[in-house]
Write a protein that holds these residues in place. Sequence first.
Motif, PDB file in Angstrom:
ATOM      1  N   PRO A  95       0.818  -1.222   0.000  1.00 12.50           N
ATOM      2  CA  PRO A  95       0.000   0.000   0.000  1.00 12.50           C
ATOM      3  C   PRO A  95       0.847   1.265   0.000  1.00 12.50           C
ATOM      4  O   PRO A  95       1.974   1.281   0.500  1.00 12.50           O
ATOM      5  N   ILE A  96       0.295   2.315  -0.570  1.00 14.81           N
ATOM      6  CA  ILE A  96       0.923   3.635  -0.512  1.00 14.81           C
ATOM      7  C   ILE A  96       0.559   4.267   0.824  1.00 14.81           C
ATOM      8  O   ILE A  96      -0.612   4.312   1.200  1.00 14.81           O
ATOM      9  N   ALA A 162      -3.689  -1.148  -3.740  1.00 14.57           N
ATOM     10  CA  ALA A 162      -4.166  -1.035  -5.115  1.00 14.57           C
ATOM     11  C   ALA A 162      -3.056  -1.443  -6.071  1.00 14.57           C
ATOM     12  O   ALA A 162      -1.867  -1.295  -5.763  1.00 14.57           O
ATOM     13  N   SER A 163      -3.461  -1.946  -7.210  1.00 11.77           N
ATOM     14  CA  SER A 163      -2.497  -2.383  -8.217  1.00 11.77           C
ATOM     15  C   SER A 163      -3.068  -2.123  -9.597  1.00 11.77           C
ATOM     16  O   SER A 163      -4.263  -1.852  -9.768  1.00 11.77           O
ATOM     17  N   ILE A 332       6.833  -2.068  -9.727  1.00  7.81           N
ATOM     18  CA  ILE A 332       6.218  -1.632 -10.982  1.00  7.81           C
ATOM     19  C   ILE A 332       6.037  -2.803 -11.946  1.00  7.81           C
ATOM     20  O   ILE A 332       4.988  -2.946 -12.586  1.00  7.81           O
ATOM     21  N   SER A 333       7.026  -3.666 -12.047  1.00 10.79           N
ATOM     22  CA  SER A 333       6.936  -4.762 -13.020  1.00 10.79           C
ATOM     23  C   SER A 333       5.884  -5.795 -12.642  1.00 10.79           C
ATOM     24  O   SER A 333       5.453  -6.581 -13.492  1.00 10.79           O
ATOM     25  N   LEU A 337       1.025  -0.110  -7.509  1.00 11.46           N
ATOM     26  CA  LEU A 337       1.041   1.344  -7.643  1.00 11.46           C
ATOM     27  C   LEU A 337       2.032   1.977  -6.674  1.00 11.46           C
ATOM     28  O   LEU A 337       2.519   3.082  -6.917  1.00 11.46           O
ATOM     29  N   HIS A 338       2.340   1.274  -5.579  1.00 13.17           N
ATOM     30  CA  HIS A 338       3.297   1.853  -4.632  1.00 13.17           C
ATOM     31  C   HIS A 338       4.684   1.965  -5.257  1.00 13.17           C
ATOM     32  O   HIS A 338       5.484   2.801  -4.839  1.00 13.17           O
ATOM     33  N   GLY A 339       4.970   1.152  -6.280  1.00 15.17           N
ATOM     34  CA  GLY A 339       6.254   1.267  -6.956  1.00 15.17           C
ATOM     35  C   GLY A 339       6.420   2.614  -7.632  1.00 15.17           C
ATOM     36  O   GLY A 339       7.502   3.201  -7.629  1.00 15.17           O
TER      37      GLY A 339
END
Length: 370
Positions: A95-96, A162-163, A332-333, A337-339
Amino acid sequence: MRARRLGLAALALALVGATALAAGPRAGVLLAIGIGFGLVLEGLRFGFAGPWRAMIVERDARGLLAQLLAIGVTAAVIFPLLAANPLELSPAHAPIGIGMILGAFVFGAAMQVVMGCGSGTLVNAGSGNQIGLMALIGFVAGAFLGTLHTDFWAGLGRLPLASAQSLAGPMGGLGLTLIALALVAAGITMRAAPGKRRPPARLLLAALLLAALAVANLAVAGQTWGIVYGLGLWGAKVAQAAGADLGGVAFWANPANASRLEASILTDVTSLTDIGLILGAFLVMRARATPGAPSMALAWRGWGLVLLAGIVLGYSSRVALGCNVGAFFSGISSGSLHGWAWFAAAFVGSVLGLKLRPFVLITPRAMVTP
Protein backbone atom coordinates in the motif's frame (compact mmCIF):
# COMPACT_ATOMS: atom_id res chain seq x y z
CA MET A 1 43.75 -14.98 -17.40
CA ARG A 2 41.85 -17.93 -18.88
CA ALA A 3 42.99 -20.20 -16.07
CA ARG A 4 41.85 -17.65 -13.51
CA ARG A 5 38.41 -17.40 -15.07
CA LEU A 6 38.05 -21.16 -15.27
CA GLY A 7 39.01 -21.38 -11.63
CA LEU A 8 36.42 -18.77 -10.69
CA ALA A 9 33.75 -20.57 -12.69
CA ALA A 10 34.65 -23.80 -10.89
CA LEU A 11 34.39 -21.96 -7.56
CA ALA A 12 30.92 -20.66 -8.44
CA LEU A 13 29.75 -24.13 -9.46
CA ALA A 14 31.18 -25.61 -6.28
CA LEU A 15 29.36 -23.06 -4.11
CA VAL A 16 26.08 -23.65 -5.93
CA GLY A 17 26.54 -27.41 -5.59
CA ALA A 18 27.40 -27.16 -1.89
CA THR A 19 24.31 -25.02 -1.29
CA ALA A 20 22.14 -27.51 -3.15
CA LEU A 21 23.51 -30.33 -1.02
CA ALA A 22 23.04 -28.39 2.21
CA ALA A 23 19.60 -26.88 1.59
CA GLY A 24 18.16 -28.56 -1.49
CA PRO A 25 18.23 -28.02 -5.27
CA ARG A 26 15.94 -24.97 -5.08
CA ALA A 27 18.42 -23.20 -2.81
CA GLY A 28 21.25 -23.97 -5.21
CA VAL A 29 19.30 -22.58 -8.16
CA LEU A 30 18.43 -19.40 -6.24
CA LEU A 31 22.07 -18.89 -5.32
CA ALA A 32 22.94 -19.31 -9.01
CA ILE A 33 20.29 -16.73 -9.95
CA GLY A 34 21.76 -14.34 -7.38
CA ILE A 35 25.22 -14.88 -8.85
CA GLY A 36 23.71 -14.04 -12.22
CA PHE A 37 22.39 -10.76 -10.84
CA GLY A 38 25.86 -9.92 -9.53
CA LEU A 39 27.54 -10.83 -12.81
CA VAL A 40 25.19 -8.57 -14.77
CA LEU A 41 25.21 -5.61 -12.39
CA GLU A 42 28.98 -5.55 -11.93
CA GLY A 43 30.10 -7.09 -15.20
CA LEU A 44 27.95 -4.89 -17.45
CA ARG A 45 27.98 -1.87 -15.11
CA PHE A 46 24.22 -1.73 -14.83
CA GLY A 47 22.94 0.01 -11.73
CA PHE A 48 20.22 2.11 -10.18
CA ALA A 49 21.69 4.90 -8.05
CA GLY A 50 24.36 5.92 -10.56
CA PRO A 51 21.99 6.42 -13.52
CA TRP A 52 19.67 8.51 -11.37
CA ARG A 53 22.63 10.67 -10.43
CA ALA A 54 23.67 10.94 -14.08
CA MET A 55 20.19 12.07 -15.07
CA ILE A 56 19.97 14.69 -12.32
CA VAL A 57 23.49 16.09 -12.69
CA GLU A 58 24.35 15.55 -16.35
CA ARG A 59 20.95 15.00 -17.97
CA ASP A 60 22.30 11.62 -19.08
CA ALA A 61 19.20 9.45 -19.51
CA ARG A 62 20.83 6.31 -20.86
CA GLY A 63 21.06 4.32 -17.64
CA LEU A 64 17.60 5.32 -16.42
CA LEU A 65 16.03 4.42 -19.76
CA ALA A 66 17.71 1.01 -19.56
CA GLN A 67 16.11 0.53 -16.13
CA LEU A 68 12.67 1.32 -17.54
CA LEU A 69 13.29 -1.12 -20.40
CA ALA A 70 14.20 -3.88 -17.96
CA ILE A 71 11.05 -3.18 -15.92
CA GLY A 72 8.88 -3.20 -19.04
CA VAL A 73 10.27 -6.49 -20.36
CA THR A 74 9.90 -8.08 -16.93
CA ALA A 75 6.31 -6.85 -16.65
CA ALA A 76 5.40 -8.25 -20.07
CA VAL A 77 6.39 -11.73 -18.87
CA ILE A 78 5.39 -11.82 -15.21
CA PHE A 79 1.93 -10.22 -15.50
CA PRO A 80 0.63 -13.31 -17.35
CA LEU A 81 2.56 -15.61 -15.00
CA LEU A 82 1.00 -13.99 -11.94
CA ALA A 83 -2.47 -14.20 -13.49
CA ALA A 84 -2.06 -17.88 -14.34
CA ASN A 85 -0.56 -18.87 -10.97
CA PRO A 86 -2.19 -16.65 -8.30
CA LEU A 87 -1.66 -19.16 -5.49
CA GLU A 88 1.91 -20.12 -6.30
CA LEU A 89 3.44 -16.74 -7.28
CA SER A 90 3.42 -13.53 -5.23
CA PRO A 91 3.75 -10.00 -6.68
CA ALA A 92 5.51 -7.11 -4.90
CA HIS A 93 2.27 -5.31 -4.01
CA ALA A 94 2.21 -2.91 -1.07
CA PRO A 95 0.00 0.00 0.00
CA ILE A 96 0.92 3.64 -0.51
CA GLY A 97 1.29 5.36 2.85
CA ILE A 98 2.80 8.37 4.56
CA GLY A 99 5.59 6.30 6.09
CA MET A 100 6.28 4.60 2.76
CA ILE A 101 6.66 7.92 0.95
CA LEU A 102 8.84 9.42 3.69
CA GLY A 103 10.99 6.29 3.72
CA ALA A 104 11.43 6.34 -0.05
CA PHE A 105 12.42 10.03 0.03
CA VAL A 106 15.04 9.41 2.73
CA PHE A 107 16.26 6.29 0.95
CA GLY A 108 16.77 8.24 -2.27
CA ALA A 109 18.88 10.79 -0.41
CA ALA A 110 20.93 8.19 1.47
CA MET A 111 21.68 6.09 -1.60
CA GLN A 112 23.32 9.08 -3.28
CA VAL A 113 25.40 9.74 -0.16
CA VAL A 114 26.85 6.20 -0.14
CA MET A 115 26.77 5.95 -3.97
CA GLY A 116 24.72 2.77 -4.02
CA CYS A 117 21.18 1.51 -3.43
CA GLY A 118 20.38 -1.90 -1.94
CA SER A 119 21.75 -3.92 -4.86
CA GLY A 120 24.55 -1.39 -5.40
CA THR A 121 25.68 -1.74 -1.79
CA LEU A 122 25.89 -5.52 -2.22
CA VAL A 123 27.79 -5.12 -5.50
CA ASN A 124 30.22 -2.62 -4.00
CA ALA A 125 30.90 -4.88 -1.02
CA GLY A 126 31.30 -7.95 -3.24
CA SER A 127 33.71 -6.18 -5.58
CA GLY A 128 36.09 -5.59 -2.70
CA ASN A 129 35.35 -1.95 -1.97
CA GLN A 130 35.81 -1.21 1.72
CA ILE A 131 33.45 1.76 1.69
CA GLY A 132 30.79 -0.50 0.18
CA LEU A 133 31.43 -3.04 2.93
CA MET A 134 31.03 -0.36 5.60
CA ALA A 135 27.77 0.77 3.99
CA LEU A 136 26.56 -2.85 3.88
CA ILE A 137 27.21 -3.29 7.60
CA GLY A 138 25.16 -0.17 8.24
CA PHE A 139 22.44 -1.34 5.83
CA VAL A 140 22.07 -4.66 7.65
CA ALA A 141 21.79 -2.90 11.00
CA GLY A 142 19.36 -0.31 9.67
CA ALA A 143 17.12 -2.85 7.92
CA PHE A 144 16.84 -4.76 11.20
CA LEU A 145 16.14 -1.61 13.21
CA GLY A 146 13.40 -0.74 10.74
CA THR A 147 11.59 -3.98 11.57
CA LEU A 148 11.25 -2.83 15.19
CA HIS A 149 9.05 0.11 14.21
CA THR A 150 6.87 -1.17 11.35
CA ASP A 151 3.65 -0.67 13.32
CA PHE A 152 4.48 2.97 14.03
CA TRP A 153 5.13 3.86 10.40
CA ALA A 154 2.11 1.91 9.18
CA GLY A 155 0.01 3.76 11.76
CA LEU A 156 0.73 7.13 10.14
CA GLY A 157 -1.85 6.28 7.53
CA ARG A 158 -1.98 4.42 4.26
CA LEU A 159 -4.29 3.97 1.30
CA PRO A 160 -6.03 0.69 0.53
CA LEU A 161 -3.85 -1.72 -1.39
CA ALA A 162 -4.17 -1.04 -5.12
CA SER A 163 -2.50 -2.38 -8.22
CA ALA A 164 -2.68 -2.09 -11.97
CA GLN A 165 -4.43 -5.47 -11.97
CA SER A 166 -7.10 -4.28 -9.52
CA LEU A 167 -7.73 -1.24 -11.72
CA ALA A 168 -7.90 -2.92 -15.12
CA GLY A 169 -7.40 -6.66 -14.77
CA PRO A 170 -4.23 -8.62 -15.63
CA MET A 171 -3.92 -7.70 -19.30
CA GLY A 172 -5.40 -4.24 -18.92
CA GLY A 173 -3.06 -3.64 -15.99
CA LEU A 174 -0.11 -4.70 -18.12
CA GLY A 175 -1.21 -2.26 -20.80
CA LEU A 176 -1.47 0.56 -18.24
CA THR A 177 1.98 -0.28 -16.88
CA LEU A 178 3.63 -0.34 -20.30
CA ILE A 179 1.93 2.91 -21.32
CA ALA A 180 3.06 4.59 -18.09
CA LEU A 181 6.63 3.36 -18.62
CA ALA A 182 6.59 4.64 -22.19
CA LEU A 183 5.31 8.06 -21.11
CA VAL A 184 7.94 8.36 -18.39
CA ALA A 185 10.64 7.27 -20.85
CA ALA A 186 9.45 9.86 -23.36
CA GLY A 187 9.52 12.60 -20.74
CA ILE A 188 13.01 11.61 -19.61
CA THR A 189 14.23 11.51 -23.21
CA MET A 190 12.92 15.00 -23.83
CA ARG A 191 14.82 16.27 -20.77
CA ALA A 192 18.05 14.47 -21.65
CA ALA A 193 21.05 16.17 -23.19
CA PRO A 194 21.78 15.48 -26.87
CA GLY A 195 23.87 12.36 -27.31
CA LYS A 196 22.75 10.95 -23.94
CA ARG A 197 19.37 9.58 -24.90
CA ARG A 198 20.08 6.14 -26.35
CA PRO A 199 21.36 3.37 -24.06
CA PRO A 200 24.45 1.60 -25.44
CA ALA A 201 24.34 -2.07 -26.38
CA ARG A 202 25.94 -3.00 -23.04
CA LEU A 203 23.02 -1.55 -21.06
CA LEU A 204 20.40 -2.97 -23.42
CA LEU A 205 21.91 -6.44 -22.99
CA ALA A 206 22.05 -5.98 -19.22
CA ALA A 207 18.39 -4.90 -19.14
CA LEU A 208 17.31 -8.03 -21.00
CA LEU A 209 19.44 -10.29 -18.81
CA LEU A 210 18.09 -8.71 -15.63
CA ALA A 211 14.55 -9.23 -16.88
CA ALA A 212 15.30 -12.91 -17.59
CA LEU A 213 16.84 -13.36 -14.15
CA ALA A 214 13.91 -11.58 -12.47
CA VAL A 215 11.47 -13.91 -14.21
CA ALA A 216 13.56 -16.92 -13.18
CA ASN A 217 13.61 -15.64 -9.60
CA LEU A 218 9.81 -15.39 -9.57
CA ALA A 219 9.42 -18.88 -11.00
CA VAL A 220 11.85 -20.52 -8.56
CA ALA A 221 11.32 -18.46 -5.40
CA GLY A 222 7.60 -17.92 -5.87
CA GLN A 223 8.05 -14.20 -5.28
CA THR A 224 9.57 -11.24 -7.06
CA TRP A 225 13.21 -10.19 -6.75
CA GLY A 226 13.95 -8.38 -3.50
CA ILE A 227 16.90 -7.22 -1.41
CA VAL A 228 15.86 -5.66 1.89
CA TYR A 229 14.17 -8.55 3.69
CA GLY A 230 17.28 -10.72 3.56
CA LEU A 231 19.50 -7.99 5.00
CA GLY A 232 17.04 -7.29 7.81
CA LEU A 233 16.96 -11.01 8.57
CA TRP A 234 20.75 -11.07 8.84
CA GLY A 235 20.62 -8.22 11.31
CA ALA A 236 17.92 -9.98 13.33
CA LYS A 237 20.00 -13.15 13.49
CA VAL A 238 23.00 -11.17 14.76
CA ALA A 239 20.81 -9.47 17.38
CA GLN A 240 19.36 -12.81 18.44
CA ALA A 241 22.81 -14.35 18.69
CA ALA A 242 23.82 -11.43 20.91
CA GLY A 243 20.99 -12.29 23.30
CA ALA A 244 18.13 -10.09 22.07
CA ASP A 245 14.64 -11.47 22.59
CA LEU A 246 12.64 -10.67 19.46
CA GLY A 247 9.53 -12.56 20.48
CA GLY A 248 7.82 -9.35 21.55
CA VAL A 249 8.54 -7.54 18.28
CA ALA A 250 5.43 -7.60 16.11
CA PHE A 251 7.36 -8.05 12.87
CA TRP A 252 9.34 -11.03 14.11
CA ALA A 253 6.39 -12.49 16.02
CA ASN A 254 4.63 -12.98 12.70
CA PRO A 255 4.69 -16.77 12.13
CA ALA A 256 6.31 -16.55 8.69
CA ASN A 257 9.07 -14.23 9.90
CA ALA A 258 9.55 -16.18 13.14
CA SER A 259 10.11 -19.39 11.21
CA ARG A 260 12.71 -17.73 8.98
CA LEU A 261 14.46 -16.31 12.02
CA GLU A 262 14.82 -19.80 13.48
CA ALA A 263 15.85 -21.47 10.23
CA SER A 264 19.09 -21.29 8.28
CA ILE A 265 19.51 -18.30 5.97
CA LEU A 266 19.94 -20.88 3.20
CA THR A 267 16.18 -21.47 3.46
CA ASP A 268 15.38 -17.77 2.90
CA VAL A 269 14.99 -17.00 -0.78
CA THR A 270 15.96 -13.32 -0.49
CA SER A 271 19.08 -14.12 1.52
CA LEU A 272 20.17 -16.62 -1.12
CA THR A 273 19.95 -14.14 -3.97
CA ASP A 274 21.60 -11.44 -1.83
CA ILE A 275 24.51 -13.75 -1.09
CA GLY A 276 24.68 -14.75 -4.73
CA LEU A 277 24.73 -11.12 -5.82
CA ILE A 278 27.74 -10.47 -3.61
CA LEU A 279 29.47 -13.56 -4.98
CA GLY A 280 28.72 -12.57 -8.58
CA ALA A 281 30.27 -9.14 -8.08
CA PHE A 282 33.29 -10.75 -6.42
CA LEU A 283 33.75 -13.15 -9.34
CA VAL A 284 33.67 -10.31 -11.86
CA MET A 285 36.19 -8.30 -9.86
CA ARG A 286 38.58 -11.25 -9.60
CA ALA A 287 38.17 -12.15 -13.28
CA ARG A 288 39.33 -8.76 -14.50
CA ALA A 289 42.87 -8.45 -15.76
CA THR A 290 43.70 -5.87 -13.09
CA PRO A 291 41.32 -6.28 -10.17
CA GLY A 292 40.76 -2.97 -8.42
CA ALA A 293 42.39 -2.66 -5.03
CA PRO A 294 40.13 -1.60 -2.15
CA SER A 295 40.35 2.14 -1.64
CA MET A 296 40.79 3.94 1.69
CA ALA A 297 39.78 7.36 0.46
CA LEU A 298 37.97 8.59 3.59
CA ALA A 299 39.03 10.17 6.83
CA TRP A 300 37.55 8.83 10.08
CA ARG A 301 34.73 11.35 9.87
CA GLY A 302 33.90 10.07 6.41
CA TRP A 303 33.86 6.42 7.53
CA GLY A 304 31.49 7.29 10.34
CA LEU A 305 29.21 9.15 7.98
CA VAL A 306 29.18 6.25 5.51
CA LEU A 307 28.23 3.86 8.31
CA LEU A 308 25.50 6.24 9.45
CA ALA A 309 24.25 6.68 5.90
CA GLY A 310 24.17 2.90 5.51
CA ILE A 311 22.05 2.59 8.65
CA VAL A 312 19.69 5.26 7.32
CA LEU A 313 19.62 3.46 3.96
CA GLY A 314 18.62 0.17 5.57
CA TYR A 315 16.11 1.70 7.97
CA SER A 316 14.40 3.82 5.33
CA SER A 317 14.21 0.91 2.88
CA ARG A 318 12.28 -1.09 5.49
CA VAL A 319 9.95 1.84 6.14
CA ALA A 320 9.54 2.39 2.38
CA LEU A 321 8.57 -1.27 1.87
CA GLY A 322 11.47 -1.88 -0.47
CA CYS A 323 14.45 -0.41 -2.30
CA ASN A 324 15.18 0.21 -5.99
CA VAL A 325 14.82 -3.52 -6.57
CA GLY A 326 11.96 -4.60 -4.31
CA ALA A 327 9.80 -1.47 -4.65
CA PHE A 328 10.82 0.23 -7.92
CA PHE A 329 11.85 -2.66 -10.18
CA SER A 330 9.71 -5.49 -8.80
CA GLY A 331 6.86 -3.26 -7.62
CA ILE A 332 6.22 -1.63 -10.98
CA SER A 333 6.94 -4.76 -13.02
CA SER A 334 4.38 -6.74 -10.99
CA GLY A 335 1.74 -4.01 -11.10
CA SER A 336 1.99 -2.33 -7.70
CA LEU A 337 1.04 1.34 -7.64
CA HIS A 338 3.30 1.85 -4.63
CA GLY A 339 6.25 1.27 -6.96
CA TRP A 340 5.40 4.44 -8.85
CA ALA A 341 4.95 6.46 -5.64
CA TRP A 342 8.27 5.06 -4.41
CA PHE A 343 9.99 6.07 -7.65
CA ALA A 344 8.75 9.66 -7.45
CA ALA A 345 9.61 10.12 -3.76
CA ALA A 346 13.05 8.46 -4.03
CA PHE A 347 13.97 10.46 -7.12
CA VAL A 348 13.20 13.74 -5.34
CA GLY A 349 15.20 12.46 -2.36
CA SER A 350 18.13 11.75 -4.68
CA VAL A 351 18.28 15.43 -5.59
CA LEU A 352 18.75 16.25 -1.90
CA GLY A 353 21.26 13.42 -1.44
CA LEU A 354 23.47 14.78 -4.19
CA LYS A 355 23.69 18.07 -2.31
CA LEU A 356 24.64 16.25 0.90
CA ARG A 357 27.21 13.86 -0.60
CA PRO A 358 30.17 16.30 -0.75
CA PHE A 359 30.13 16.50 3.05
CA VAL A 360 31.09 12.80 3.18
CA LEU A 361 34.12 13.50 0.97
CA ILE A 362 33.84 10.32 -1.14
CA THR A 363 36.25 10.53 -4.06
CA PRO A 364 35.30 9.21 -7.53
CA ARG A 365 37.82 6.37 -7.17
CA ALA A 366 36.41 5.21 -3.88
CA MET A 367 33.29 3.49 -5.17
CA VAL A 368 31.95 1.75 -8.21
CA THR A 369 28.65 3.29 -9.19
CA PRO A 370 25.86 0.77 -9.72
